[in-house]
Design an enzyme around this catalytic site. Structure first.
Site, short mmCIF file in Angstrom:
data_model
loop_
_atom_site.label_atom_id
_atom_site.label_comp_id
_atom_site.label_asym_id
_atom_site.label_seq_id
_atom_site.Cartn_x
_atom_site.Cartn_y
_atom_site.Cartn_z
N ASP A 107 0.89 -1.19 -0.39
CA ASP A 107 0.00 -0.10 0.01
C ASP A 107 0.75 0.85 -0.17
O ASP A 107 0.22 2.11 -0.52
CB ASP A 107 -0.71 -0.11 1.16
N ASP A 110 7.14 3.99 3.03
CA ASP A 110 7.55 4.78 4.52
C ASP A 110 8.68 4.79 4.73
O ASP A 110 9.86 5.25 4.21
CB ASP A 110 6.36 4.59 5.56
N LYS A 138 5.34 7.62 0.51
CA LYS A 138 6.17 9.43 0.94
C LYS A 138 7.01 10.51 0.91
O LYS A 138 8.20 9.50 0.64
CB LYS A 138 6.01 8.88 2.18
N PHE A 159 0.24 11.04 7.74
CA PHE A 159 -0.54 9.65 7.92
C PHE A 159 -1.74 9.76 7.25
O PHE A 159 -1.83 10.46 7.21
CB PHE A 159 -0.62 9.60 9.44
N ASP A 166 -4.92 1.84 6.89
CA ASP A 166 -6.02 1.68 8.42
C ASP A 166 -5.02 2.98 9.39
O ASP A 166 -3.59 3.08 9.42
CB ASP A 166 -6.16 0.41 9.41
P1 IMP Z 1 7.44 1.25 6.45
O1 IMP Z 1 7.81 -0.10 6.83
O2 IMP Z 1 8.19 1.87 7.12
O3 IMP Z 1 8.09 1.39 4.62
O4 IMP Z 1 5.64 0.79 5.63
C1 IMP Z 1 5.23 0.16 4.72
C2 IMP Z 1 3.80 0.34 6.23
O5 IMP Z 1 3.37 0.72 6.97
C3 IMP Z 1 2.18 0.09 5.24
O6 IMP Z 1 2.70 -1.30 4.61
C4 IMP Z 1 1.26 0.20 6.06
O7 IMP Z 1 0.84 -0.29 6.64
C5 IMP Z 1 2.25 0.73 7.25
N1 IMP Z 1 1.77 2.32 6.66
C6 IMP Z 1 3.19 3.62 6.96
N2 IMP Z 1 2.67 5.07 6.76
C7 IMP Z 1 0.97 5.01 6.82
C8 IMP Z 1 -0.23 5.67 6.97
O8 IMP Z 1 0.33 7.03 5.97
N3 IMP Z 1 -1.20 5.24 6.91
C9 IMP Z 1 -1.28 3.94 7.13
N4 IMP Z 1 0.09 3.06 7.65
C10 IMP Z 1 0.41 3.26 6.83
MG MG Z 2 0.98 -2.41 5.63
#
Ligand code: IMP
Ligand code: MG
Length: 197
Positions: A107, A110, A138, A159, A166
């Site tokens: 999705d 981040d 992001k 966010f 979610d």
């Molecule tokens: P990362 O591992 O930090 O890149 O984040 C990825 C996961 O964190 C995504 O698959 C989302 O499930 C969750 N996530 C990151 N940012 C958001 C946000 O703004 N809203 C909701 N879920 C997020």
């Molecule tokens: Mg996720």
């Protein structure tokens, strides 16, 4: 639920149009065979990618298999990554992906921890090719410098929820990608989001 929305960042029509374009690029990048593009193995990252996955794969007219992988990184009311870990129960990756063209679907990108973890797991299984696709990225240095093949939208470092994403497991069913009112996110330890007026 609607009363908890602050701003609509990307509406459902813009999402649908962009997914159509993205699907075209994914198909174009598959190696050709005598019977059309090579078959695809899709690896969606649960749970946030489910709505994106459903819309994307219906725009991909090729033979495909789906293998699920479940990763937890934002437990409960956390709004920053708490470190990614694979949840074995819902994950069904085969031991080998030899000869397969794999596309990971998530999705949002981040911190990059989730995709780093999953691509490492998949590389170990020796696929013929491995590509990554995210609905959202992001605009923060960790995400912008991460090597990802397909991005539907770049968004500000905020966010967001809806269209699968979610907050504390709520709001996935909102059709648009939105931000929540600060008062909703502020309730860090409540059992339920603030009821809509
Ligand atoms: P990362 O591992 O930090 O890149 O984040 C990825 C996961 O964190 C995504 O698959 C989302 O499930 C969750 N996530 C990151 N940012 C958001 C946000 O703004 N809203 C909701 N879920 C997020
Ligand atoms: Mg996720």
């Amino acid at each position: 639920m609607q009363g908890d929305i602050d701003q609509v960042l990307i509406n459902r029509h813009a999402i649908a149009r962009r997914i159509h374009m993205l699907a075209g690029a994914i198909i174009d990048d598959l190696p050709p065979t005598d019977h059309g593009p090579a078959p695809l193995t899709i690896v969606p990252i649960l749970t946030g990618s489910v709505i994106f996955l459903a819309d994307l794969i219906r725009q991909l007219p090729v033979h495909m298999q789906i293998h699920l992988v479940s990763v937890t990184s934002y437990p409960g009311t956390a709004t920053t990554s708490q470190g990614a870990a694979i949840r074995q129960g819902l994950t069904d990756l085969p031991d080998s992906l030899a000869g397969e063209h794999v596309l990971v679907v998530d999705d949002i990108l981040d911190s990059g921890n989730t995709l780093r973890l999953v691509t490492a797991e998949l590389t170990d299984r020796r696929p013929a090719s491995l590509r990554t696709c995210v609905l959202l990225r992001k605009q923060r240095p960790e995400a912008m410098s991460f090597n990802v093949d397909y991005v539907a939208f770049d968004i500000p470092d905020q966010f967001v929820v809806g269209y699968g994403l979610d907050y504390d497991d709520y709001y996935r069913n909102l059709p648009d990608i939105v931000t929540l009112r600060p008062s909703v996110i502020g309730h860090e330890h409540s059992d339920q989001p603030t009821p809509s007026p």
